[in-house]
Design a protein around this motif. Structure first.
Motif, PDB file in Angstrom:
ATOM      1  N   GLU A   9       6.566 -14.366  26.872  1.00  0.00           N
ATOM      2  CA  GLU A   9       7.886 -13.742  26.984  1.00  0.00           C
ATOM      3  C   GLU A   9       7.808 -12.369  27.633  1.00  0.00           C
ATOM      4  O   GLU A   9       8.682 -11.995  28.425  1.00  0.00           O
ATOM      5  N   TRP A  43       7.437 -12.968  31.343  1.00  0.00           N
ATOM      6  CA  TRP A  43       8.747 -13.318  31.904  1.00  0.00           C
ATOM      7  C   TRP A  43       9.588 -12.054  32.065  1.00  0.00           C
ATOM      8  O   TRP A  43      10.211 -11.844  33.107  1.00  0.00           O
ATOM      9  N   ALA A  84      11.289 -10.668  35.496  1.00  0.00           N
ATOM     10  CA  ALA A  84      12.748 -10.566  35.619  1.00  0.00           C
ATOM     11  C   ALA A  84      13.186  -9.120  35.848  1.00  0.00           C
ATOM     12  O   ALA A  84      14.062  -8.853  36.682  1.00  0.00           O
ATOM     13  N   HIS A 132      20.864 -14.981  34.001  1.00  0.00           N
ATOM     14  CA  HIS A 132      19.707 -15.692  34.551  1.00  0.00           C
ATOM     15  C   HIS A 132      20.069 -16.286  35.914  1.00  0.00           C
ATOM     16  O   HIS A 132      19.260 -16.264  36.840  1.00  0.00           O
ATOM     17  N   TRP A 141      18.118 -15.743  39.432  1.00  0.00           N
ATOM     18  CA  TRP A 141      17.617 -16.855  40.244  1.00  0.00           C
ATOM     19  C   TRP A 141      18.214 -16.827  41.645  1.00  0.00           C
ATOM     20  O   TRP A 141      17.510 -17.068  42.633  1.00  0.00           O
ATOM     21  N   PHE A 146       8.043 -17.012  40.813  1.00  0.00           N
ATOM     22  CA  PHE A 146       9.084 -16.782  39.816  1.00  0.00           C
ATOM     23  C   PHE A 146       9.289 -18.024  38.953  1.00  0.00           C
ATOM     24  O   PHE A 146       9.558 -17.909  37.749  1.00  0.00           O
ATOM     25  N   LEU A 147       9.130 -19.192  39.537  1.00  0.00           N
ATOM     26  CA  LEU A 147       9.226 -20.433  38.765  1.00  0.00           C
ATOM     27  C   LEU A 147       8.144 -20.470  37.691  1.00  0.00           C
ATOM     28  O   LEU A 147       8.390 -20.894  36.559  1.00  0.00           O
ATOM     29  N   ASN A 188       9.216 -18.369  34.922  1.00  0.00           N
ATOM     30  CA  ASN A 188      10.226 -19.068  34.131  1.00  0.00           C
ATOM     31  C   ASN A 188       9.584 -20.054  33.158  1.00  0.00           C
ATOM     32  O   ASN A 188      10.069 -20.230  32.033  1.00  0.00           O
ATOM     33  N   CYS A 189       8.500 -20.695  33.572  1.00  0.00           N
ATOM     34  CA  CYS A 189       7.775 -21.593  32.662  1.00  0.00           C
ATOM     35  C   CYS A 189       7.238 -20.820  31.460  1.00  0.00           C
ATOM     36  O   CYS A 189       7.213 -21.337  30.339  1.00  0.00           O
ATOM     37  N   HIS A 226       8.702 -18.210  30.191  1.00  0.00           N
ATOM     38  CA  HIS A 226       9.898 -17.959  29.366  1.00  0.00           C
ATOM     39  C   HIS A 226      10.167 -19.174  28.474  1.00  0.00           C
ATOM     40  O   HIS A 226      10.415 -19.030  27.278  1.00  0.00           O
ATOM     41  N   GLN A 227      10.082 -20.350  29.046  1.00  0.00           N
ATOM     42  CA  GLN A 227      10.278 -21.577  28.273  1.00  0.00           C
ATOM     43  C   GLN A 227       9.192 -21.721  27.202  1.00  0.00           C
ATOM     44  O   GLN A 227       9.458 -22.161  26.081  1.00  0.00           O
TER      45      GLN A 227
END
Length: 124
Positions: free
Chosen positions: A39, A42, A46, A63, A67, A86-87, A90-91, A93-94
């Motif tokens: 986190e 991420w 961001a 978000h 993006w 960035f993807l 995001n992973c 973050h998930q």
């Protein structure tokens, strides 16, 4: 205080947060707290994107906004790595919510975030 001054203040705020989150992520990785590190990584990614946007006179609130701005940078700079990196952020973050990534994947994500930040810092 004009809009430019407010956006400059926001840019400094976002940049400070990005640096703080990156430092904290490094500590959490050493502690092997991969979900919390995810986190923070991420957040560092961001907030760096938000810094670039603020320096360009744009405010990103959602978000989706973040993006869309990443997609804009990808197209403007003709640099697909920005979107790919960035993807990966995001992973991470998930992963904070699901905790499914193995440590090696989080470490690879950390390197991706650092690469993304290095690319974006060139725009500041």
């Amino acid at each position: 205080m004009g809009k430019g001054d407010i956006l400059d203040e926001r840019a400094e705020h976002y940049l400070g947060l990005a640096q703080k989150y990156l430092r904290e992520s490094e500590e959490l990785l050493v502690e092997k707290d991969y979900t919390q590190a995810s986190e923070k990584l991420w957040g560092a990614a961001a907030e760096t994107v938000k810094t670039v946007a603020a320096k360009r006179g744009r405010e990103l609130r959602t978000h989706r906004d973040v993006w869309q701005f990443v997609a804009h940078l990808h197209a403007e700079l003709k640099d697909p790595e920005i979107s790919r990196l960035f993807l990966q952020a995001n992973c991470l973050h998930q992963n904070f919510y699901e905790g499914v990534l193995p440590p090696e994947a989080v470490m690879a994500g950390a390197e991706a975030v650092k690469q993304l930040i290095a690319r974006l810092e060139g725009l500041l």
